[in-house]
Design a protein around this motif. Structure first.
Motif, PDB file in Angstrom:
ATOM      1  N   ALA A 154       0.834  -1.209   0.000  1.00 21.48           N
ATOM      2  CA  ALA A 154       0.000   0.000   0.000  1.00 21.48           C
ATOM      3  C   ALA A 154       0.859   1.245   0.000  1.00 21.48           C
ATOM      4  O   ALA A 154       0.546   2.246  -0.691  1.00 21.48           O
ATOM      5  CB  ALA A 154      -0.919  -0.009   1.222  1.00 21.48           C
ATOM      6  N   GLU A 155       1.948   1.218   0.750  1.00 19.78           N
ATOM      7  CA  GLU A 155       2.859   2.367   0.771  1.00 19.78           C
ATOM      8  C   GLU A 155       3.520   2.557  -0.586  1.00 19.78           C
ATOM      9  O   GLU A 155       3.719   3.715  -1.037  1.00 19.78           O
ATOM     10  CB  GLU A 155       3.925   2.162   1.863  1.00 19.78           C
ATOM     11  CG  GLU A 155       3.374   2.288   3.275  1.00 19.78           C
ATOM     12  CD  GLU A 155       4.411   1.970   4.342  1.00 19.78           C
ATOM     13  OE1 GLU A 155       4.233   2.415   5.492  1.00 19.78           O
ATOM     14  OE2 GLU A 155       5.396   1.272   4.018  1.00 19.78           O
ATOM     15  N   ALA A 185      -3.768  16.537 -18.469  1.00 19.35           N
ATOM     16  CA  ALA A 185      -2.708  16.246 -17.499  1.00 19.35           C
ATOM     17  C   ALA A 185      -3.144  16.617 -16.091  1.00 19.35           C
ATOM     18  O   ALA A 185      -2.881  15.897 -15.111  1.00 19.35           O
ATOM     19  CB  ALA A 185      -1.440  16.993 -17.888  1.00 19.35           C
ATOM     20  N   ILE A 186      -3.821  17.791 -15.999  1.00 19.68           N
ATOM     21  CA  ILE A 186      -4.310  18.214 -14.673  1.00 19.68           C
ATOM     22  C   ILE A 186      -5.337  17.223 -14.145  1.00 19.68           C
ATOM     23  O   ILE A 186      -5.350  16.882 -12.947  1.00 19.68           O
ATOM     24  CB  ILE A 186      -4.901  19.623 -14.764  1.00 19.68           C
ATOM     25  CG1 ILE A 186      -3.790  20.648 -15.031  1.00 19.68           C
ATOM     26  CG2 ILE A 186      -5.642  19.981 -13.475  1.00 19.68           C
ATOM     27  CD1 ILE A 186      -4.297  22.035 -15.335  1.00 19.68           C
ATOM     28  N   SER A 187      -6.188  16.706 -15.022  1.00 16.07           N
ATOM     29  CA  SER A 187      -7.192  15.716 -14.619  1.00 16.07           C
ATOM     30  C   SER A 187      -6.518  14.444 -14.102  1.00 16.07           C
ATOM     31  O   SER A 187      -6.926  13.878 -13.072  1.00 16.07           O
ATOM     32  CB  SER A 187      -8.107  15.407 -15.806  1.00 16.07           C
ATOM     33  OG  SER A 187      -9.030  14.388 -15.455  1.00 16.07           O
ATOM     34  N   LYS A 188      -5.486  14.004 -14.820  1.00 16.94           N
ATOM     35  CA  LYS A 188      -4.736  12.822 -14.378  1.00 16.94           C
ATOM     36  C   LYS A 188      -4.043  13.099 -13.042  1.00 16.94           C
ATOM     37  O   LYS A 188      -3.977  12.229 -12.158  1.00 16.94           O
ATOM     38  CB  LYS A 188      -3.702  12.450 -15.424  1.00 16.94           C
ATOM     39  CG  LYS A 188      -4.266  11.998 -16.767  1.00 16.94           C
ATOM     40  CD  LYS A 188      -4.898  10.614 -16.657  1.00 16.94           C
ATOM     41  CE  LYS A 188      -5.315  10.103 -18.046  1.00 16.94           C
ATOM     42  NZ  LYS A 188      -5.944   8.762 -17.966  1.00 16.94           N
ATOM     43  N   GLN A 189      -3.522  14.320 -12.909  1.00 19.55           N
ATOM     44  CA  GLN A 189      -2.851  14.688 -11.659  1.00 19.55           C
ATOM     45  C   GLN A 189      -3.818  14.642 -10.494  1.00 19.55           C
ATOM     46  O   GLN A 189      -3.502  14.116  -9.422  1.00 19.55           O
ATOM     47  CB  GLN A 189      -2.255  16.088 -11.796  1.00 19.55           C
ATOM     48  CG  GLN A 189      -1.529  16.562 -10.540  1.00 19.55           C
ATOM     49  CD  GLN A 189      -1.091  18.005 -10.652  1.00 19.55           C
ATOM     50  OE1 GLN A 189      -1.635  18.781 -11.468  1.00 19.55           O
ATOM     51  NE2 GLN A 189      -0.098  18.389  -9.849  1.00 19.55           N
ATOM     52  N   ILE A 190      -5.017  15.188 -10.695  1.00 22.24           N
ATOM     53  CA  ILE A 190      -6.031  15.196  -9.635  1.00 22.24           C
ATOM     54  C   ILE A 190      -6.427  13.770  -9.250  1.00 22.24           C
ATOM     55  O   ILE A 190      -6.575  13.441  -8.066  1.00 22.24           O
ATOM     56  CB  ILE A 190      -7.265  15.992 -10.101  1.00 22.24           C
ATOM     57  CG1 ILE A 190      -6.911  17.483 -10.223  1.00 22.24           C
ATOM     58  CG2 ILE A 190      -8.413  15.796  -9.110  1.00 22.24           C
ATOM     59  CD1 ILE A 190      -8.003  18.326 -10.840  1.00 22.24           C
ATOM     60  N   ALA A 191      -6.570  12.889 -10.251  1.00 21.97           N
ATOM     61  CA  ALA A 191      -6.956  11.502  -9.987  1.00 21.97           C
ATOM     62  C   ALA A 191      -5.874  10.790  -9.164  1.00 21.97           C
ATOM     63  O   ALA A 191      -6.169  10.052  -8.204  1.00 21.97           O
ATOM     64  CB  ALA A 191      -7.200  10.763 -11.292  1.00 21.97           C
ATOM     65  N   ALA A 192      -4.610  11.021  -9.538  1.00 21.02           N
ATOM     66  CA  ALA A 192      -3.517  10.375  -8.809  1.00 21.02           C
ATOM     67  C   ALA A 192      -3.423  10.910  -7.387  1.00 21.02           C
ATOM     68  O   ALA A 192      -3.196  10.156  -6.431  1.00 21.02           O
ATOM     69  CB  ALA A 192      -2.206  10.592  -9.549  1.00 21.02           C
ATOM     70  N   GLU A 193      -3.585  12.230  -7.240  1.00 17.34           N
ATOM     71  CA  GLU A 193      -3.563  12.825  -5.907  1.00 17.34           C
ATOM     72  C   GLU A 193      -4.708  12.303  -5.052  1.00 17.34           C
ATOM     73  O   GLU A 193      -4.536  12.041  -3.855  1.00 17.34           O
ATOM     74  CB  GLU A 193      -3.640  14.339  -6.016  1.00 17.34           C
ATOM     75  CG  GLU A 193      -2.378  14.980  -6.562  1.00 17.34           C
ATOM     76  CD  GLU A 193      -2.537  16.478  -6.777  1.00 17.34           C
ATOM     77  OE1 GLU A 193      -1.514  17.166  -6.997  1.00 17.34           O
ATOM     78  OE2 GLU A 193      -3.682  16.967  -6.725  1.00 17.34           O
ATOM     79  N   ALA A 212      -5.695   6.676   0.201  1.00 19.67           N
ATOM     80  CA  ALA A 212      -4.954   5.552   0.791  1.00 19.67           C
ATOM     81  C   ALA A 212      -4.255   5.942   2.083  1.00 19.67           C
ATOM     82  O   ALA A 212      -3.871   5.062   2.884  1.00 19.67           O
ATOM     83  CB  ALA A 212      -3.932   5.017  -0.209  1.00 19.67           C
ATOM     84  N   GLU A 213      -4.064   7.223   2.316  1.00 19.25           N
ATOM     85  CA  GLU A 213      -3.280   7.668   3.472  1.00 19.25           C
ATOM     86  C   GLU A 213      -3.886   7.261   4.817  1.00 19.25           C
ATOM     87  O   GLU A 213      -3.155   6.804   5.708  1.00 19.25           O
ATOM     88  CB  GLU A 213      -3.082   9.186   3.396  1.00 19.25           C
ATOM     89  CG  GLU A 213      -2.093   9.585   2.317  1.00 19.25           C
ATOM     90  CD  GLU A 213      -1.987  11.090   2.140  1.00 19.25           C
ATOM     91  OE1 GLU A 213      -2.747  11.812   2.847  1.00 19.25           O
ATOM     92  OE2 GLU A 213      -1.172  11.547   1.336  1.00 19.25           O
ATOM     93  N   PRO A 214      -5.219   7.407   5.049  1.00 17.44           N
ATOM     94  CA  PRO A 214      -5.773   6.968   6.345  1.00 17.44           C
ATOM     95  C   PRO A 214      -5.561   5.474   6.596  1.00 17.44           C
ATOM     96  O   PRO A 214      -5.243   5.055   7.720  1.00 17.44           O
ATOM     97  CB  PRO A 214      -7.259   7.309   6.227  1.00 17.44           C
ATOM     98  CG  PRO A 214      -7.317   8.390   5.202  1.00 17.44           C
ATOM     99  CD  PRO A 214      -6.245   8.065   4.221  1.00 17.44           C
TER     100      PRO A 214
END
Length: 252
Positions: free
Chosen positions: A61-62, A108-116, A122-124
């Protein structure tokens, strides 16, 4: 947290079940304690396997989270590059290409937002799993400490059992000595010897009496011979003397 309780809870229940089963059928304390150590060691091994799987999943996960962050950065750089290219075309009066690269920047911004978004969601879970892993490691360390304590207690109890067994054997030996006093056997043997000595003395006395009787008989025989001899001598002397008449009888 629930996963941590599930893993250690299951291992704990298994260990307690094995311990209770051993205590119920305990015949040889040392064998029981050795088996208890083996079972607890196996329980720790199972816990280690389960914790290793949990840690492995956390590391995956990390890794995915790091990959999402890297992908977001890459798409961010691509969005900046496309936007800069669009401005270059727009400055040159080429609105068509400017719009084309603006559209690419938007993608690209859309892909960036999806990845972010993927990374953030996943962080919690990653944070929670890290807490679980830390708690599992602490629990596993505690289990290892308990195992060391169990081994130490096993060695101490086995030593105490052997000491108690040795003392019991000494006490049994002492009890046997008290019940079967060897001096009583010596007394019986002494009495047997006294009886044999008495029998020998009796035979000697009997033999002595027999010899005395023989000598007594010999003395009696000698006396009889002397009596007979004297009687014969008396009779021989009476033949020369005249007979004495007394009434109807004649006495010599």
């Amino acid at each position: 947290m629930a996963e941590k309780q599930s893993i250690l809870g299951r291992i704990g229940q298994l260990a307690r079940a094995n311990i209770n089963a051993l205590l119920d059928r305990a015949e040889d304390p040392q064998k029981m304690l050795d088996q208890l150590v083996r079972d607890y060691t196996n329980s720790i091994s199972e816990a280690e396997d389960a914790i290793a799987v949990t840690i492995g999943n956390l590391r995956l996960a990390e890794a995915d989270h790091a990959e999402d962050l890297k992908e977001a950065e890459d798409w961010g750089r691509k969005a900046i590059a496309a936007s800069d290219r669009a401005e270059q075309f727009r400055g040159a009066g080429d609105d068509a290409n400017a719009q084309k690269f603006d559209d690419l920047a938007k993608v690209a911004i859309s892909k960036q937002i999806a990845a972010e978004s993927e990374a953030k969601s996943a962080e919690p879970m990653i944070e929670s799993q890290n807490e679980v892993v830390d708690q599992l490691k602490d629990g596993l360390q505690t289990m290892h400490q308990k195992l060391d304590q169990l081994k130490s207690k096993r060695d101490s109890l086995v030593a105490r059992q052997k000491s108690a067994h040795a003392q019991a054997q000494v006490q049994e030996s002492m009890a046997s000595i008290n019940v079967l006093d060897p001096t009583s056997e010596i007394s019986r043997y002494e009495e047997q010897i006294r009886r044999e000595e008495a029998a020998v003395a009796g035979r000697a006395e009997l033999q002595s009496s027999s010899i005395a009787d023989q000598f007594a008989e010999l003395e009696d025989a000698s006396k009889n011979i002397e009596i007979e001899a004297r009687l014969a001598a008396l009779k021989g002397g009476n033949k020369e003397k005249p007979a004495i008449e007394s009434g109807d009888s004649t006495i010599y």
